[in-house]
Design a protein around this motif. Structure first.
Motif, mmCIF file in Angstrom:
data_model
loop_
_atom_site.group_PDB
_atom_site.id
_atom_site.type_symbol
_atom_site.label_atom_id
_atom_site.label_comp_id
_atom_site.label_asym_id
_atom_site.label_seq_id
_atom_site.Cartn_x
_atom_site.Cartn_y
_atom_site.Cartn_z
ATOM 1 N N THR A 1 4.091 38.420 6.611
ATOM 2 C CA THR A 1 2.952 37.500 6.470
ATOM 3 C C THR A 1 3.027 36.403 7.534
ATOM 4 O O THR A 1 2.030 36.096 8.198
ATOM 5 C CB THR A 1 2.942 36.880 5.060
ATOM 6 O OG1 THR A 1 2.883 37.939 4.102
ATOM 7 C CG2 THR A 1 1.769 35.944 4.863
ATOM 8 N N LEU A 2 4.220 35.852 7.721
ATOM 9 C CA LEU A 2 4.399 34.793 8.719
ATOM 10 C C LEU A 2 4.119 35.319 10.128
ATOM 11 O O LEU A 2 3.403 34.662 10.908
ATOM 12 C CB LEU A 2 5.817 34.216 8.614
ATOM 13 C CG LEU A 2 6.180 33.106 9.604
ATOM 14 C CD1 LEU A 2 5.224 31.921 9.498
ATOM 15 C CD2 LEU A 2 7.623 32.635 9.389
ATOM 16 N N LEU B 1 1.265 34.127 12.991
ATOM 17 C CA LEU B 1 1.585 33.732 14.369
ATOM 18 C C LEU B 1 0.826 34.589 15.384
ATOM 19 O O LEU B 1 0.474 34.115 16.460
ATOM 20 C CB LEU B 1 3.095 33.859 14.634
ATOM 21 C CG LEU B 1 3.998 32.953 13.811
ATOM 22 C CD1 LEU B 1 5.446 33.116 14.229
ATOM 23 C CD2 LEU B 1 3.578 31.500 13.967
ATOM 24 N N GLY B 2 0.600 35.867 15.018
ATOM 25 C CA GLY B 2 -0.083 36.778 15.923
ATOM 26 C C GLY B 2 -1.582 36.814 15.732
ATOM 27 O O GLY B 2 -2.266 37.636 16.326
ATOM 28 N N GLY C 1 -2.702 24.633 7.572
ATOM 29 C CA GLY C 1 -1.699 24.514 8.629
ATOM 30 C C GLY C 1 -2.217 25.112 9.927
ATOM 31 O O GLY C 1 -3.347 25.595 9.999
ATOM 32 N N ASP C 2 -1.369 25.073 10.944
ATOM 33 C CA ASP C 2 -1.830 25.471 12.272
ATOM 34 C C ASP C 2 -0.680 26.022 13.108
ATOM 35 O O ASP C 2 0.488 25.764 12.826
ATOM 36 C CB ASP C 2 -2.444 24.252 12.980
ATOM 37 C CG ASP C 2 -3.359 24.637 14.153
ATOM 38 O OD1 ASP C 2 -3.536 25.850 14.401
ATOM 39 O OD2 ASP C 2 -3.878 23.719 14.802
ATOM 40 N N VAL C 3 -1.054 26.798 14.102
ATOM 41 C CA VAL C 3 -0.102 27.275 15.114
ATOM 42 C C VAL C 3 -0.637 26.815 16.461
ATOM 43 O O VAL C 3 -1.812 27.025 16.762
ATOM 44 C CB VAL C 3 0.008 28.818 15.097
ATOM 45 C CG1 VAL C 3 0.946 29.302 16.200
ATOM 46 C CG2 VAL C 3 0.474 29.324 13.738
ATOM 47 N N LEU C 4 0.209 26.159 17.252
ATOM 48 C CA LEU C 4 -0.195 25.721 18.581
ATOM 49 C C LEU C 4 0.590 26.501 19.622
ATOM 50 O O LEU C 4 1.815 26.579 19.549
ATOM 51 C CB LEU C 4 0.041 24.223 18.776
ATOM 52 C CG LEU C 4 -0.970 23.324 18.065
ATOM 53 C CD1 LEU C 4 -0.523 23.045 16.656
ATOM 54 C CD2 LEU C 4 -1.149 22.025 18.823
ATOM 55 N N ASP D 1 -1.928 37.192 24.813
ATOM 56 C CA ASP D 1 -0.757 36.315 24.695
ATOM 57 C C ASP D 1 0.328 36.840 23.776
ATOM 58 O O ASP D 1 1.427 36.285 23.729
ATOM 59 C CB ASP D 1 -1.190 34.930 24.194
ATOM 60 C CG ASP D 1 -2.076 34.227 25.202
ATOM 61 O OD1 ASP D 1 -1.915 34.487 26.409
ATOM 62 O OD2 ASP D 1 -2.930 33.422 24.787
ATOM 63 N N ILE D 2 0.016 37.893 22.994
ATOM 64 C CA ILE D 2 0.984 38.386 22.008
ATOM 65 C C ILE D 2 1.315 39.842 22.278
ATOM 66 O O ILE D 2 0.439 40.643 22.584
ATOM 67 C CB ILE D 2 0.388 38.304 20.574
ATOM 68 C CG1 ILE D 2 -0.079 36.890 20.247
ATOM 69 C CG2 ILE D 2 1.408 38.772 19.542
ATOM 70 C CD1 ILE D 2 1.046 35.889 20.132
#
Ligand SMILES: Nc1ncnc2c1ncn2[C@@H]1O[C@H](COP(=O)(O)OP(=O)(O)O)[C@@H](O)[C@H]1O
Ligand SMILES: [Mg+2]
Length: 235
Positions: free
Chosen positions: A46-47, A51-52, A60-63, A84-85
């Motif tokens: 899940t995490l 992120l992907g 929440g957020d991913v920078l 990018d992934i």
């Protein structure tokens, strides 16, 4: 640099709510090889999906280098995912009746790179993951598990992503082959300055990474920095 800020993901099943990712925050410097261990069902996949940008957080957020995924429209998220992934999965997820070379070329085709350049780069990447040259044109279903995972890693590198997310990449491999794969990821993170986050059940593999995290009941904790000297000295 990847910054994960107070990431939460809840799922509802019937009248039950579960929170496999519950206020997770961490930062990874570019070029770091990091691992996440945790029991089955603890939220590791899940995490990685968050992120992907395969999934969206509840909050929440991913920078990524300062750019927020939470603020991105869907079209840009698709771009982020492609450009990018790089993803590496336990089941390899390659196209079985295409050659190793064609599998690695495929993401570059989506990125609009012309054929000659695609082929040259794919060969170069397959060399870097140490797949025998005579196997470059062999069909995937005629390669061993370890060889298939090397191809999958070369494919993940195809568009020179900032971040590689590897979900139990050694789960289908024997111990020694798994070790080679982790060593390969380690040298790639250094040589390409790629950030690599690898989920693994295997402690001894996790011990080979620069930073080690554990996910438990939705919470991420970091384990002390490894020390090869301490590990080698008698108790
Ligand atoms: N799309 C989903 N819908 C509902 N529940 C989910 C979904 N994805 C994962 N879960 C649940 O979230 C928990 C964590 O799953 P997962 O991230 O796959 O764990 P891990 O990868 O650590 O084994 C599990 O209880 C799983 O059943
Ligand atoms: Mg999983």
């Amino acid at each position: 640099m990847i910054e994960v800020k107070n990431l939460v993901r809840t799922f509802k099943s019937g009248d039950r709510t579960i929170t496999p990712v519950n206020d997770v925050s961490f930062e990874l410097e570019q070029g770091t090889l990091a691992s996440i261990v945790g029991k089955s069902g603890s939220g590791k996949s899940t995490l990685l999906s968050l992120l992907g940008a395969l999934d969206k957080p509840t909050s929440g957020d991913v920078l990524v280098n300062g750019v927020s995924l939470a603020g991105m429209p869907d079209g840009q998220l698709t771009e982020y995912r492609r450009r990018d992934i790089g993803f590496v999965f336990q089941q390899f997820n390659l196209i079985p009746n295409l050659s190793a070379l064609d599998n690695v070329m495929l993401p570059m085709e989506f990125a609009g790179i012309r054929k000659a350049a695609r082929q040259e780069r794919a060969r170069h990447l397959l060399e870097q993951v140490q797949l025998d040259p005579d196997k470059h044109v062999r069909r995937i279903n005629r390669l061993s598990g370890g060889e298939q995972q090397r191809v999958a890693i070369a494919r993940a590198l195809a568009n020179a992503p900032k971040l590689i997310l590897a979900d139990e990449p050694t789960g289908n491999l024997d111990e020694q082959t798994g070790e080679h794969i982790i060593e390969l990821l380690s040298s790639l993170s250094r040589n390409h300055n790629t950030t690599i986050l690898v989920v693994t059940h295997d402690r001894s593999l996790a011990n080979k990474t620069d930073r080690r995290f554990r996910l438990q009941q939705g919470q991420l904790t970091e384990e002390a920095a490894r020390s090869r000297i301490a590990a080698a000295s008698p108790a």
